[in-house]
Design an enzyme around this catalytic site. Structure first.
Site, PDB file in Angstrom:
ATOM      1  N   SER A   1      44.449  37.786  35.380  1.00 40.73           N
ATOM      2  CA  SER A   1      45.317  38.490  34.611  1.00 40.73           C
ATOM      3  C   SER A   1      46.565  37.648  35.025  1.00 40.73           C
ATOM      4  O   SER A   1      46.819  37.566  36.304  1.00 40.73           O
ATOM      5  CB  SER A   1      45.487  39.245  34.428  1.00 40.73           C
ATOM      6  OG  SER A   1      46.262  40.325  33.742  1.00 40.73           O
TER       7      SER A   1
ATOM      8  N   TYR B   1      45.150  46.994  39.263  1.00 43.57           N
ATOM      9  CA  TYR B   1      43.970  46.652  38.364  1.00 43.57           C
ATOM     10  C   TYR B   1      44.780  44.951  38.861  1.00 43.57           C
ATOM     11  O   TYR B   1      43.524  44.703  38.495  1.00 43.57           O
ATOM     12  CB  TYR B   1      44.772  46.436  37.010  1.00 43.57           C
ATOM     13  CG  TYR B   1      44.362  45.646  35.874  1.00 43.57           C
ATOM     14  CD1 TYR B   1      42.393  45.516  35.912  1.00 43.57           C
ATOM     15  CD2 TYR B   1      44.698  44.956  35.094  1.00 43.57           C
ATOM     16  CE1 TYR B   1      42.607  44.333  34.819  1.00 43.57           C
ATOM     17  CE2 TYR B   1      45.254  43.391  34.732  1.00 43.57           C
ATOM     18  CZ  TYR B   1      43.640  43.506  34.215  1.00 43.57           C
ATOM     19  OH  TYR B   1      43.238  42.735  33.711  1.00 43.57           O
TER      20      TYR B   1
ATOM     21  N   LYS C   1      42.650  41.917  41.022  1.00 44.96           N
ATOM     22  CA  LYS C   1      41.868  40.694  39.855  1.00 44.96           C
ATOM     23  C   LYS C   1      43.001  39.497  41.284  1.00 44.96           C
ATOM     24  O   LYS C   1      42.218  38.345  41.358  1.00 44.96           O
ATOM     25  CB  LYS C   1      43.070  39.742  39.052  1.00 44.96           C
ATOM     26  CG  LYS C   1      42.413  41.066  37.763  1.00 44.96           C
ATOM     27  CD  LYS C   1      41.099  40.594  37.324  1.00 44.96           C
ATOM     28  CE  LYS C   1      40.411  41.174  35.618  1.00 44.96           C
ATOM     29  NZ  LYS C   1      38.982  40.529  35.580  1.00 44.96           N
TER      30      LYS C   1
END
Length: 338
Positions: free
Chosen positions: A125, A150, A154
């Site tokens: 991402s 989040y 990643k």
């Protein structure tokens, strides 16, 4: 490489990628636990392609389940989409995100190693860049100063994969850093349809367009942008999905290596600009309400995808109007779910 294991195969990006894999005559083995997807997507993929996924209901933390899949099938490459993706939720539930987005990948990699499967495409991402110092963002920009769990999850996995490749150069690893996928398949059969209250912009707009929700919450109108709302790089899900075919061909050609690519259009649009274009294209009103900024969000983020164009022969071709039109078409064709 003909046999592709797709984790999170019934999710938004996974389902669309499965469509294009099947249409390119790859054999798709699918895995999903339906934590944020629907079983009916399997039938819809079959309707679109005329082909079936060999499907397993399994959680990626289930080592025995993963071993069964690898024992049953000669898998050549894995594409991993099985991650939670809501920025706001990750701030509230960080442990949940680290378990699902990091621990599950460690389990997958260990099982892959045991079965001598060393080709992987990993969905990362743009959040790994944190608050960008320059835009557009290219792959050489600094990563790691993430603003939410989040993005951190990643970032951690990217580092794990880098360490793995350094330890064994026989691995073929391609990391795609997605910017903001929206849109839907032109058939209107599959699209972004998360369980529960949507955490991403377009699914929420669709809930308002269908009148399930009264208005769209816009989190912050005091950013240093053209109209005060956050600016992002929105890419059509079809463009994003087709990039994975290019990734497979890259790994087939090179045999081994470690590659990272941004996937975006290179154009930044604000939330209000998205709303206005959606209203214009679809002739529907989207009432809005300004709310406080959301923890973990940044003001502006868009991609430089030149590397993907030069090395993968890939570029985004669909417009924002296409994205808004196809999203609305998906809602119209699935009114019972909105």
């Amino acid at each position: 490489m003909k046999n592709i294991l797709v984790t999170g195969c019934c999710g938004y990006i996974g389902s669309h990628t499965c469509v294009y894999l099947l249409q390119e005559n790859y054999n798709v083995i699918g895995l999903d636990n339906f934590s944020n997807s629907k079983r009916e997507v399997l039938d819809k993929i079959t309707i679109i392609t005329g082909k079936k996924i060999k499907f397993y209901e399994c959680d990626m933390l289930d080592r025995d389940g993963l071993n069964r899949i690898f024992n049953d099938n000669k898998i050549d490459l894995v594409i991993d989409f099985a991650a939670y993706k809501a920025v706001g939720d990750s701030v509230i539930n960080p442990v949940k995100y680290y378990i699902n987005n990091v621990s599950s990948v460690l389990t997958l990699l260990d099982v892959m190693k045991d079965h001598n499967v060393k080709s992987l495409i990993f969905s990362s991402s743009a959040t790994v860049y944190g608050i960008p110092k320059v835009v557009p963002i290219n792959e050489e920009c600094e990563t790691g100063f993430t603003t939410n769990p989040y993005g951190t999850s990643k970032y951690y996995v990217e580092n794990i994969l880098n360490d793995l490749y350094k330890s064994d150069n026989n691995w073929s690893i391609c990391i795609f850093r997605y910017f903001n996928p929206i849109g839907a398949h032109p058939s209107g059969l599959i699209g972004d349809e998360p369980n529960g209250i949507p955490a991403n912009l377009m699914p929420y707009i669709l809930k308002v367009a269908s009148r399930e929700f009264e208005f769209l919450n816009i989190f912050g109108n005091d950013y240093d942008t053209v109209d005060g709302t956050g600016v992002r790089d929105y890419i059509h899900i079809i463009d994003l999905s087709k990039a994975h075919i290019c990734g497979i061909k890259k790994l087939e050609k090179e045999k081994s290596g470690f590659y990272i690519y941004n996937l975006g259009t290179g154009i930044g649009y604000s939330v209000l600009e998205i709303v206005k274009i959606f209203e214009k294209v679809n002739k529907v009103e989207i009432p809005i309400k300004i709310a406080n900024r959301r923890d973990g969000d940044i003001s502006i983020c868009y991609a430089d995808s030149t590397k993907a164009k030069n090395e993968l022969n890939w570029k985004a071709i669909y417009s924002l109007e296409d994205m808004c039109r196809d999203s609305y078409n998906f809602m119209i064709n699935n009114k019972n779910n909105f």
